[in-house]
Design a protein around this motif. Structure first.
Motif, mmCIF file in Angstrom:
data_model
loop_
_atom_site.group_PDB
_atom_site.id
_atom_site.type_symbol
_atom_site.label_atom_id
_atom_site.label_comp_id
_atom_site.label_asym_id
_atom_site.label_seq_id
_atom_site.Cartn_x
_atom_site.Cartn_y
_atom_site.Cartn_z
ATOM 1 N N LEU A 124 -24.658 34.934 -21.131
ATOM 2 C CA LEU A 124 -25.075 35.878 -20.093
ATOM 3 C C LEU A 124 -26.593 36.016 -20.028
ATOM 4 C CD1 LEU A 124 -22.338 38.614 -20.583
ATOM 5 C CD2 LEU A 124 -22.485 36.909 -18.761
ATOM 6 N N SER A 125 -27.259 35.920 -21.161
ATOM 7 C CA SER A 125 -28.730 35.956 -21.152
ATOM 8 C C SER A 125 -29.295 34.743 -20.420
ATOM 9 C CB SER A 125 -29.264 36.007 -22.588
ATOM 10 O OG SER A 125 -28.856 37.193 -23.230
ATOM 11 N N ALA A 126 -28.656 33.593 -20.606
ATOM 12 C CA ALA A 126 -29.095 32.389 -19.893
ATOM 13 C C ALA A 126 -28.865 32.527 -18.395
ATOM 14 C CB ALA A 126 -28.358 31.162 -20.437
ATOM 15 N N ILE A 127 -27.756 33.161 -18.014
ATOM 16 C CA ILE A 127 -27.499 33.393 -16.587
ATOM 17 C C ILE A 127 -28.555 34.313 -15.997
ATOM 18 C CG2 ILE A 127 -25.886 34.458 -14.961
ATOM 19 C CD1 ILE A 127 -23.609 33.442 -16.749
ATOM 20 N N ALA A 128 -28.940 35.365 -16.749
ATOM 21 C CA ALA A 128 -29.970 36.286 -16.264
ATOM 22 C C ALA A 128 -31.314 35.593 -16.133
ATOM 23 C CB ALA A 128 -30.087 37.475 -17.213
ATOM 24 N N SER A 129 -31.583 34.611 -16.991
ATOM 25 C CA SER A 129 -32.853 33.876 -16.939
ATOM 26 C C SER A 129 -32.776 32.654 -16.031
ATOM 27 C CB SER A 129 -33.251 33.435 -18.351
ATOM 28 O OG SER A 129 -33.353 34.545 -19.213
ATOM 29 N N ASN A 130 -31.641 32.478 -15.337
ATOM 30 C CA ASN A 130 -31.437 31.359 -14.406
ATOM 31 C C ASN A 130 -31.556 30.009 -15.128
ATOM 32 O OD1 ASN A 130 -30.811 30.219 -11.961
ATOM 33 N ND2 ASN A 130 -32.878 30.405 -11.090
ATOM 34 N N LYS A 131 -30.906 29.941 -16.321
ATOM 35 C CA LYS A 131 -30.910 28.708 -17.101
ATOM 36 C C LYS A 131 -29.474 28.203 -17.245
ATOM 37 C CE LYS A 131 -34.892 29.988 -19.991
ATOM 38 N NZ LYS A 131 -35.347 30.275 -21.372
ATOM 39 N N ARG A 132 -29.288 26.907 -17.089
ATOM 40 C CA ARG A 132 -27.957 26.320 -17.277
ATOM 41 C C ARG A 132 -27.623 26.274 -18.770
ATOM 42 N NH1 ARG A 132 -28.359 20.829 -13.861
ATOM 43 N NH2 ARG A 132 -30.383 20.824 -14.903
ATOM 44 N N ILE A 133 -26.378 26.530 -19.092
ATOM 45 C CA ILE A 133 -25.951 26.577 -20.494
ATOM 46 C C ILE A 133 -24.502 26.115 -20.591
ATOM 47 C CG2 ILE A 133 -25.279 29.009 -20.334
ATOM 48 C CD1 ILE A 133 -26.156 29.297 -23.278
ATOM 49 N N GLY A 134 -24.184 25.340 -21.607
ATOM 50 C CA GLY A 134 -22.819 24.864 -21.813
ATOM 51 C C GLY A 134 -22.343 24.045 -20.630
ATOM 52 N N VAL A 135 -21.172 24.387 -20.113
ATOM 53 C CA VAL A 135 -20.599 23.678 -18.963
ATOM 54 C C VAL A 135 -20.953 24.373 -17.652
ATOM 55 C CG1 VAL A 135 -18.701 22.791 -20.357
ATOM 56 C CG2 VAL A 135 -18.427 24.959 -19.158
ATOM 57 N N ILE A 136 -21.749 25.418 -17.704
ATOM 58 C CA ILE A 136 -22.133 26.134 -16.482
ATOM 59 C C ILE A 136 -23.296 25.390 -15.834
ATOM 60 C CG2 ILE A 136 -23.006 28.317 -15.563
ATOM 61 C CD1 ILE A 136 -21.619 29.765 -17.819
ATOM 62 N N ASP A 137 -22.995 24.758 -14.704
ATOM 63 C CA ASP A 137 -24.036 24.012 -13.983
ATOM 64 C C ASP A 137 -24.749 24.942 -12.999
ATOM 65 O OD1 ASP A 137 -22.116 24.390 -12.068
ATOM 66 O OD2 ASP A 137 -21.523 22.275 -11.971
ATOM 67 N N GLN A 138 -25.576 24.363 -12.125
ATOM 68 C CA GLN A 138 -26.395 25.186 -11.242
ATOM 69 C C GLN A 138 -25.558 25.941 -10.218
ATOM 70 O OE1 GLN A 138 -29.742 25.531 -11.701
ATOM 71 N NE2 GLN A 138 -29.558 27.204 -10.197
ATOM 72 N N SER A 139 -24.505 25.306 -9.720
ATOM 73 C CA SER A 139 -23.661 25.988 -8.730
ATOM 74 C C SER A 139 -22.936 27.188 -9.355
ATOM 75 C CB SER A 139 -22.649 25.010 -8.132
ATOM 76 O OG SER A 139 -21.794 24.492 -9.147
ATOM 77 N N LEU A 140 -22.405 27.012 -10.550
ATOM 78 C CA LEU A 140 -21.753 28.128 -11.238
ATOM 79 C C LEU A 140 -22.780 29.193 -11.641
ATOM 80 C CD1 LEU A 140 -19.254 26.176 -13.527
ATOM 81 C CD2 LEU A 140 -18.684 27.613 -11.559
ATOM 82 N N LEU A 141 -23.980 28.748 -11.946
ATOM 83 C CA LEU A 141 -25.029 29.688 -12.309
ATOM 84 C C LEU A 141 -25.394 30.577 -11.116
ATOM 85 C CD1 LEU A 141 -27.015 30.593 -14.517
ATOM 86 C CD2 LEU A 141 -28.602 28.834 -13.705
ATOM 87 N N ASP A 142 -25.510 29.982 -9.937
ATOM 88 C CA ASP A 142 -25.806 30.778 -8.738
ATOM 89 C C ASP A 142 -24.651 31.722 -8.415
ATOM 90 O OD1 ASP A 142 -28.206 29.439 -8.533
ATOM 91 O OD2 ASP A 142 -27.394 27.909 -7.146
ATOM 92 N N SER A 143 -23.439 31.263 -8.618
ATOM 93 C CA SER A 143 -22.277 32.116 -8.354
ATOM 94 C C SER A 143 -22.235 33.307 -9.313
ATOM 95 C CB SER A 143 -20.997 31.285 -8.485
ATOM 96 O OG SER A 143 -19.848 32.100 -8.348
ATOM 97 N N ALA A 144 -22.551 33.069 -10.594
ATOM 98 C CA ALA A 144 -22.541 34.155 -11.583
ATOM 99 C C ALA A 144 -23.643 35.167 -11.311
ATOM 100 C CB ALA A 144 -22.673 33.581 -12.986
ATOM 101 N N ARG A 145 -24.790 34.703 -10.810
ATOM 102 C CA ARG A 145 -25.893 35.622 -10.517
ATOM 103 C C ARG A 145 -25.583 36.492 -9.299
ATOM 104 N NH1 ARG A 145 -30.903 34.826 -12.712
ATOM 105 N NH2 ARG A 145 -31.938 35.452 -10.766
ATOM 106 N N GLN A 146 -24.732 36.022 -8.417
ATOM 107 C CA GLN A 146 -24.359 36.804 -7.243
ATOM 108 C C GLN A 146 -23.227 37.792 -7.531
ATOM 109 O OE1 GLN A 146 -23.444 34.189 -3.973
ATOM 110 N NE2 GLN A 146 -25.345 32.999 -4.201
ATOM 111 N N ALA A 147 -22.527 37.596 -8.663
ATOM 112 C CA ALA A 147 -21.381 38.459 -8.990
ATOM 113 C C ALA A 147 -21.858 39.841 -9.412
ATOM 114 C CB ALA A 147 -20.557 37.822 -10.108
ATOM 115 N N HIS A 148 -21.239 40.886 -8.857
ATOM 116 C CA HIS A 148 -21.583 42.271 -9.169
ATOM 117 C C HIS A 148 -20.307 43.015 -9.565
ATOM 118 C CE1 HIS A 148 -25.147 41.031 -7.029
ATOM 119 N NE2 HIS A 148 -25.769 42.167 -7.348
#
Length: 419
Positions: A124-148
């Protein structure tokens, strides 16, 4: 916290993979960019981890039970070596070794969860910093950042600045309100879980420093989580709140179905079993039969609650058996009634006339007995006088010696003043 989480970076790949698989499932239902899809993915991760930790939870229960059963022996060791702390510690360790008890076993579920907890925090810290981690690629990263979740981004924290929250597309007020409510719920669930363990599932007849320590932890742990919670992302708060609710429900089930001997929960449980036996005439359920089996195996070592349960069965004319069932017994009810303590009968209060009449009868009986005693003593004394009289001159010569109270042999002359 980031430094600690980086130590468990090796497990971030499997954690991120599990979250992504659950996200595919819930994304097809609620939409891939919604907070429900990502929030339920985290909740499902918790449920999966806790299911895998059930064997450790069972071991934790056994260790806790063993610690509670050892409380009387531990208290005796503390009383015996209260002035020698080193000898006291040695005897405690010897007792643990003989009984095969490990005091740290009660912490196994928390220790086993720690890597997953910090790995999720790292993701979750990587998602907040807009960094890809593990199997979470850029598309999943953008989707997670939009989730509220209720207006708060998945990676937002209570202590985040307004600029960082704006970058995640939310307001600082929404983030702080949601995180504050979740922190309070997380601490409250932790407190309630520990409280029901201390008030219902503990043998309160034994007072030891271990019990006082557990009572202190009941207040310390919620405060620790409240302080640490302000630095947790919303997704981590969802994780920890879910695991607390799971623990609370799991513990409630164990307390209701397999309570600690001598506890308040055991009294309530055996009361329900007795009520069921009264209604159906038999012990229903394998768990309840195992409980009755353990009570029968204890024999004279039963506690007061278990003895009360056996007496309750006996009053119904039933006797518990070694296999956990109950059978009808004609002698059980009689033994139960005979074992009940009989009340002491108080004498009836007499009136004044009755007391005076009784005293008069006692006085008359006393006079008659005195007369009979005096007549008997006169007869005995006359008979003794007849026997003590000797024949002829020998009687007169020895009459002075025959008198009681005089010395034999030459007598001392009296003083002239006493003649």
């Amino acid at each position: 916290m980031d430094t600690i989480a980086s130590l468990f970076s090796f497990i971030t790949w499997p954690v991120s993979w599990v979250i992504v698989q659950f996200h595919k499932l819930y994304g097809a239902i609620f939409g891939p960019d919604t907070g429900w899809a990502w929030g339920l993915s985290i909740v499902s991760l918790v449920v999966l981890i806790r299911i895998c930790l059930i064997p450790l939870f069972v071991k934790q229960i056994k260790s806790t039970r063993n610690m509670q059963l050892l409380q009387p022996k531990m208290k005796a060791i503390q009383e015996r070596y209260k002035s020698d702390k080193q000898r006291q510690s040695e005897e405690m360790m010897k007792l643990y070794k003989e009984t095969g008890t490990n005091p740290l076993s009660s912490c196994l579920p928390i220790i086993a969860q720690s890597p997953f907890f910090f790995a999720l925090y790292h993701v979750l810290s990587a998602i907040a910093s807009n960094k890809r981690i593990g199997v979470i690629d850029q598309s999943l990263l953008d989707s997670a950042r939009q989730a509220h979740i209720f207006g708060a981004p998945l990676a937002a924290k209570f202590m985040d600045s307004a600029e960082k929250v704006d970058a995640l597309g939310a307001s600082l007020t929404d983030v702080r309100v949601v995180t504050a409510v979740m922190i309070v719920m997380m601490s409250a669930s932790q407190f309630f879980t520990q409280r029901q363990l201390m008030t219902k599932n503990v043998d309160l007849t034994v007072k030891t420093p271990y019990m006082q320590q557990q009572k202190m932890l009941m207040y310390i742990f919620p405060l620790i989580f409240a302080v640490m919670g302000i630095n947790f992302p919303v997704g981590v708060l969802v994780y920890w709140l879910t695991t607390n609710v799971w623990t609370m429900g799991q513990q409630m089930y164990v307390i209701n179905q397999n309570p600690t001997p001598g506890s308040k929960a055991q009294e309530q449980y055996l009361g329900r079993v007795l009520k069921s036996v009264t209604a159906h005439g038999e012990v229903r359920g394998r768990t309840r039969r195992n409980t009755v089996k353990r009570i029968v195996a204890k024999g004279p070592d039963r506690n007061d609650i278990e003895r009360k349960f056996v007496v309750g069965l006996a009053k119904l004319g039933l006797a518990p058996q070694e296999d956990g069932t109950v059978t009808k017994s004609d002698t059980a009810a009689a033994e139960a009634e005979g074992s009940a303590p009989q009340r002491r009968q108080q004498p009836k209060r007499q009136t004044k006339a009755q007391r005076q009449t009784g005293a008069a009868h006692q006085g008359g009986a006393g006079d008659d007995s005195d007369e009979q005693a005096s007549k008997t003593s006169l007869k005995k004394s006359s008979a003794q006088d007849d026997k003590s009289k000797p024949a002829g001159k020998a009687a007169s010569g020895s009459s002075r010696q025959a008198k009681s109270g005089q010395r034999k042999g030459p007598q001392r002359p009296k003083h002239p003043s006493k003649k």
